[in-house]
Motif scaffolding. Structure first.
Motif, mmCIF file in Angstrom:
data_model
loop_
_atom_site.group_PDB
_atom_site.id
_atom_site.type_symbol
_atom_site.label_atom_id
_atom_site.label_comp_id
_atom_site.label_asym_id
_atom_site.label_seq_id
_atom_site.Cartn_x
_atom_site.Cartn_y
_atom_site.Cartn_z
ATOM 1 N N ARG A 5 -28.699 10.660 -3.176
ATOM 2 C CA ARG A 5 -29.050 11.910 -2.521
ATOM 3 C C ARG A 5 -28.683 11.901 -1.041
ATOM 4 N NH1 ARG A 5 -28.727 15.763 -5.259
ATOM 5 N NH2 ARG A 5 -29.915 16.949 -3.784
ATOM 6 N N ILE A 6 -28.516 10.703 -0.442
ATOM 7 C CA ILE A 6 -28.162 10.603 0.962
ATOM 8 C C ILE A 6 -26.738 10.064 1.041
ATOM 9 C CG2 ILE A 6 -28.722 9.521 3.159
ATOM 10 C CD1 ILE A 6 -31.607 9.310 2.153
ATOM 11 N N PRO A 7 -25.822 10.796 1.698
ATOM 12 C CA PRO A 7 -24.460 10.287 1.786
ATOM 13 C C PRO A 7 -24.404 9.030 2.651
ATOM 14 C CG PRO A 7 -24.704 12.311 3.045
ATOM 15 C CD PRO A 7 -25.984 12.096 2.306
ATOM 16 N N GLN A 8 -23.709 8.034 2.177
ATOM 17 C CA GLN A 8 -23.602 6.774 2.903
ATOM 18 C C GLN A 8 -22.148 6.359 2.986
ATOM 19 O OE1 GLN A 8 -26.059 4.089 0.746
ATOM 20 N NE2 GLN A 8 -27.955 5.042 1.418
ATOM 21 N N ARG A 13 -21.471 14.680 0.594
ATOM 22 C CA ARG A 13 -22.842 14.999 0.187
ATOM 23 C C ARG A 13 -22.823 15.588 -1.220
ATOM 24 N NH1 ARG A 13 -27.441 17.476 3.825
ATOM 25 N NH2 ARG A 13 -26.713 15.662 4.925
ATOM 26 N N ARG A 15 -23.767 17.935 -4.458
ATOM 27 C CA ARG A 15 -24.122 19.343 -4.576
ATOM 28 C C ARG A 15 -25.619 19.484 -4.859
ATOM 29 N NH1 ARG A 15 -19.750 22.987 -5.808
ATOM 30 N NH2 ARG A 15 -21.442 24.305 -6.505
#
Length: 80
Positions: A5-8, A13, A15
């Motif tokens: 759920r958190i872009p790393q 990101r 949808r």
């Protein structure tokens, strides 16, 4: 549970799972008249599933001496 759920590390990101909420929904006025000549007026807005939801309490009005509506009673919301 494998979806992040958190872009790393520069990943895009993901949808969103739900449709975006449109905060600019219109308010609709509803009026009903009973056999005694009283008017019941309440307002609704649509939720994210486009179902009408009542906003605030409903008012019971009667016609006054100068043909204007006079508030007589206030009904609570139906979910109280």
């Amino acid at each position: 549970m494998t979806e992040q759920r958190i872009p790393q590390g520069g990943l895009p990101r993901p949808r969103p799972k739900l449709a975006p909420i449109n905060a600019a929904t219109t308010t609709t006025k509803h009026e009903e008249r009973d056999l005694l000549g009283r008017y019941r007026i309440w307002y609704t807005k649509e939720d994210r599933y486009l179902r009408p939801m009542q906003i605030g309490p409903a008012g019971i009005y009667v016609v006054g001496n100068f043909c204007d509506l006079v508030l007589v009673e206030t009904e609570r919301n139906p979910w109280y």
